[in-house]
Each structure stands twice: as structure tokens, then as C-alpha cells.
Design an enzyme around this catalytic site. Structure first.
Site, PDB file in Angstrom:
ATOM      1  N   GLY A  11       0.841  -1.215   0.000  1.00 40.40           N
ATOM      2  CA  GLY A  11       0.000   0.000   0.000  1.00 40.40           C
ATOM      3  C   GLY A  11       0.865   1.248   0.000  1.00 40.40           C
ATOM      4  N   ARG A  72       0.936  -5.079  -5.114  1.00 38.33           N
ATOM      5  CA  ARG A  72       1.072  -6.235  -4.220  1.00 38.33           C
ATOM      6  C   ARG A  72       1.236  -7.433  -5.161  1.00 38.33           C
ATOM      7  NH1 ARG A  72      -0.660  -4.153   0.831  1.00 38.33           N
ATOM      8  NH2 ARG A  72      -2.393  -2.689   0.734  1.00 38.33           N
ATOM      9  N   ASP A 103       5.219  -4.676   6.188  1.00 37.77           N
ATOM     10  CA  ASP A 103       5.731  -6.005   6.586  1.00 37.77           C
ATOM     11  C   ASP A 103       5.753  -7.010   5.432  1.00 37.77           C
ATOM     12  OD1 ASP A 103       2.972  -6.115   6.570  1.00 37.77           O
ATOM     13  OD2 ASP A 103       2.811  -7.413   8.319  1.00 37.77           O
ATOM     14  N   THR A 125       4.464   2.638   5.456  1.00 39.11           N
ATOM     15  CA  THR A 125       3.072   2.171   5.547  1.00 39.11           C
ATOM     16  C   THR A 125       2.329   3.062   6.532  1.00 39.11           C
ATOM     17  OG1 THR A 125       1.633   0.432   6.452  1.00 39.11           O
ATOM     18  CG2 THR A 125       3.893   0.390   7.197  1.00 39.11           C
ATOM     19  N   ASP A 127       0.064   2.097   8.411  1.00 45.01           N
ATOM     20  CA  ASP A 127      -0.421   1.290   9.536  1.00 45.01           C
ATOM     21  C   ASP A 127       0.405   1.408  10.819  1.00 45.01           C
ATOM     22  OD1 ASP A 127      -2.270   0.428   7.736  1.00 45.01           O
ATOM     23  OD2 ASP A 127      -1.561  -1.631   7.612  1.00 45.01           O
ATOM     24  N   ASP A 129       2.688  -0.629  11.783  1.00 46.99           N
ATOM     25  CA  ASP A 129       2.619  -1.959  12.386  1.00 46.99           C
ATOM     26  C   ASP A 129       3.957  -2.688  12.435  1.00 46.99           C
ATOM     27  OD1 ASP A 129       2.769  -2.230   9.671  1.00 46.99           O
ATOM     28  OD2 ASP A 129       1.154  -3.689   9.490  1.00 46.99           O
ATOM     29  N   ARG A 171      -5.851  -2.532   9.338  1.00 47.21           N
ATOM     30  CA  ARG A 171      -5.923  -4.008   9.333  1.00 47.21           C
ATOM     31  C   ARG A 171      -5.762  -4.628  10.721  1.00 47.21           C
ATOM     32  NH1 ARG A 171      -2.954  -5.887   3.887  1.00 47.21           N
ATOM     33  NH2 ARG A 171      -1.429  -4.381   4.581  1.00 47.21           N
TER      34      ARG A 171
HETATM   35  O1  F6P Z   1      -1.430  -1.633   4.683  1.00 44.82           O
HETATM   36  C1  F6P Z   1      -1.934  -0.396   4.374  1.00 44.82           C
HETATM   37  C2  F6P Z   1      -3.426  -0.448   4.169  1.00 44.82           C
HETATM   38  O2  F6P Z   1      -3.834   0.860   3.835  1.00 44.82           O
HETATM   39  C3  F6P Z   1      -4.253  -0.996   5.307  1.00 44.82           C
HETATM   40  O3  F6P Z   1      -4.439  -0.081   6.351  1.00 44.82           O
HETATM   41  C4  F6P Z   1      -5.527  -1.385   4.598  1.00 44.82           C
HETATM   42  O4  F6P Z   1      -6.233  -2.348   5.285  1.00 44.82           O
HETATM   43  C5  F6P Z   1      -5.006  -1.919   3.308  1.00 44.82           C
HETATM   44  O5  F6P Z   1      -3.762  -1.285   3.085  1.00 44.82           O
HETATM   45  C6  F6P Z   1      -5.906  -1.688   2.113  1.00 44.82           C
HETATM   46  O6  F6P Z   1      -5.312  -2.261   1.007  1.00 44.82           O
HETATM   47  P1  F6P Z   1      -5.785  -2.030  -0.497  1.00 44.82           P
HETATM   48  O7  F6P Z   1      -5.451  -0.627  -0.875  1.00 44.82           O
HETATM   49  O8  F6P Z   1      -5.003  -3.024  -1.270  1.00 44.82           O
HETATM   50  O9  F6P Z   1      -7.248  -2.265  -0.505  1.00 44.82           O
END
Ligand code: F6P
Length: 319
Positions: A11, A72, A103, A125, A127, A129, A171
Site C-alpha cells: 500500500g 502487491r 511487513d 506504511t 499502519d 505496524d 488491518r
Molecule cells: O497496509 C496499508 C493499508 O492501507 C491498510 O491499512 C488497509 O487495510 C489496506 O492497506 C488496504 O489495502 P488495499 O489498498 O489493497 O485495498
């Protein structure tokens, strides 16, 4: 070390551009060649790589998103995918790679490091995390974006005397909820790390209403449950009209804060220095005002520590 490549993965996060800029400019400053890989590991597999010069990273320090784009990559998780990625590394004679991501991206970096490629990870990120570092790039900006939304929703919450649930990203990690909940004066913060008792949340709402509180803000981390379902249950139990705002990807965009730009600049420069010093499979982080580095495996397995004191403080102050 003559050729250093950089990619952004997973992300996107505000400040990734500032980190790319720092990697490219530091690489050139130290007399090596800088390369940019488009779309993360996906682009590495497909040979989407080109040399970058000083001006290719001009005018991006203040921009959200990532100029290198991101992805991803499922394919990179396979042995065959990584073999193809190695083909690009060898073909372009890349001596080291800087991976900017969370991660999942670090796990990919470790797999590549196992194939003999010198790699340094930069935590990017929203997050927050990754526990080996006090902050990840993008977290501060995301927190401020959510805070802005809370202030706006508070206005309408007070005007109607409603409860408002604000669902935030993160998440498996409640840090965005925790920090914005404390800074935004939320009545309740619901995070995956702490036991969620709907009766306690409702009790607080009713208690606040009874003593004349006009607004009620509940911050819900996306990992815990669905905002709309939670709102229904609150309405059923308390009879208080409850609205939901799912902030979604707005949290990932926007111009990075000064904190994130500085963090990204320091980490980007340090990542390049580490590669030039011959270090491998490391991740840079921040502790206090100092840039630190740990092994990639330590960065990935840093545990899931949660700031309970901060959570309790938010609870006390929102009485
Ligand atoms: O890991 C970053 C993040 O923004 C999370 O907080 C969220 O759950 C996820 O990515 C959303 O991913 P995507 O943009 O692939 O839907």
C-alpha cells in the site's frame, strides 16, 4: 557498490516519494548510479527498471502516492517469480536494492536477500505496524488526515446530538485508531488489540448524553468489525441515532507532513549508506531522534506490542 535500485511496494504511504528522492540523491552524491523500479516486485519481475538522475526526483518531496508506483505481487511470492526477478537484477547488474514498504514487502525483501542480493528495507506504511521502529513513513500524515475528519464530523455530531462511528484503516494494527482517538478526544476507541465490549461503549454514550454531551465520536479500527453493523447494535441498545463514516483510502493520500518528509529523508539517506558500507538484509528505523538499523528478520518479527497506557489515558480523558 556501483548501482543501487529503489522500489516502493504494498500500500502506498505519504512520504514514499520523499524517501525515493533521498535514496536517488544520496546514491548519486556518493558517486554510484541510481535506478528506479516501477510497480514494486511486479516491475522487478518484468524488468521495469530505469536509471534515475537528480532531476527525476525533483518536485516530489511534497507529493503523496509514489512516483515509482506500487503493487502487491502474488507472483513474487513464488519461487518462479523470484527467479524472474533475479534475472532483472543480474541483467542490469544491480548491486543493491532499497525496498520501501510494510511487513509484506519486508518479507519479500528477505526472500530476495536469501538469493544473495544486498537489500535494505525502509518502513513505508500508514499502519505503523512494524514494532522495531517508533514510526513508519506515512503514519503521521494518515493520523492528521483522520484528525481533520474527526473535527469536521464532531461539528455535525454536536449539531444533531448523534453518535458518529469513524472507521479507520490499520488491518491488524490499532495505531491509527489509538492516536487519532486520543488526539481527537473520541469517546471510545475500538482496536483489534483490546477486548471490545459493546456494553461499555454504549454505557459511555448514555452517560455522556445524560450529562449534556452533544457529540459522541467512536473510532473503529477496520480489523475489528463492520462500522454499519456496530452502529445498528449501538442504536438498538441505546436508542441514540448513530451514523457511520468509513474513511477508506483518503487516509493513504495527500501531501506528507513535515514529520514524514524528514523521517523519509533521513531513512532514505541511511539506507544508501548502509549498502555502501556493505551491509545486507537490514531495515532502517527511528528510535528517539536517531536512525537505527536492525536485521530484516528482527524487523519482521518485532511482535505486536500495543500502547495500553495510551489507550487507558484516552479512556480516562473521555469520561
Ligand atoms: O497496509 C496499508 C493499508 O492501507 C491498510 O491499512 C488497509 O487495510 C489496506 O492497506 C488496504 O489495502 P488495499 O489498498 O489493497 O485495498
Amino acid at each position: 557498490m556501483k548501482k543501487i535500485a529503489v522500489l516502493t511496494s504494498g500500500g502506498d504511504a505519504p512520504g514514499m516519494n520523499a524517501a525515493v528522492r533521498a535514496v536517488v540523491r544520496s546514491t548519486i552524491y556518493y558517486g554510484a548510479k541510481a535506478y528506479g523500479i516501477k510497480q514494486g516486485y511486479h516491475g522487478l519481475i518484468r524488468g521495469q527498471i530505469e536509471e534515475m538522475d537528480l532531476s527525476s526526483v525533483a518536485d516530489i518531496i511534497h507529493r503523496g502516492g509514489t512516483k515509482l508506483q506500487t503493487a502487491r505481487s502474488e507472483e513474487f511470492m513464488t519461487v518462479a517469480g523470484r527467479k524472474r526477478a533475479m534475472y532483472t537484477v543480474e541483467m542490469f547488474e544491480i548491486d543493491g536494492i532499497v525496498v520501501i514498504g510494510g511487513d509484506g514487502s519486508f518479507k519479500g525483501a528477505q526472500k530476495l536477500a536469501e538469493l544473495g542480493v544486498p537489500i535494505i528495507g525502509i518502513p513505508g506504511t500508514i499502519d505503523n505496524d512494524l514494532r522495531y521502529t517508533e514510526s513508519t513513513i506515512g503514519f503521521d500524515t494518515a493520523v492528521n488526515t483522520v484528525l481533520d475528519a474527526i473535527s469536521k464530523i464532531r461539528d455535525t455530531s454536536s449539531s444533531h446530538g448523534r453518535a458518529n462511528i469513524i472507521q479507520v484503516m490499520g488491518r491488524h494494527c490499532g495505531d491509527i485508531a489509538l492516536h487519532t482517538g486520543l488526539a481527537g478526544g473520541a469517546e471510545s476507541i475500538i482496536v483489534p488489540e483490546m477486548y471490545f465490549d459493546i456494553k461499555k461503549v454504549c454505557g459511555k454514550l448514555v452517560q455522556g448524553k445524560n450529562r449534556g454531551k452533544l457529540h459522541s465520536i467512536i473510532i473503529l479500527a477496520e480489523g475489528v468489525g463492520d462500522g454499519i453493523e456496530t452502529a445498528k447494535r449501538i442504536e438498538e441498545i441505546t436508542g441514540i441515532e448513530t451514523r457511520v463514516t468509513i474513511l477508506g483510502h483518503i487516509q493513504r493520500g495527500g501531501s506528507p507532513t513535515a514529520y514524514d518528509r524528514i523521517l523519509a529523508s533521513k531513512m532514505g539517506a541511511r539506507a544508501v549508506q548502509l549498502l555502501l558500507e556493505g551491509k545486507q538484509a537490514r531495515a532502517v528505523g527511528i528510535k528517539g531522534l536517531k536512525v537505527i538499523d536492525v536485521s530484516l528478520s528482527e524487523a519482521i518479527n518485532g511482535g505486536s506490542w500495543f500502547n495500553k497506557e495510551m489507550y487507558e489515558l484516552a479512556d480516562i480523558l473521555s469520561l
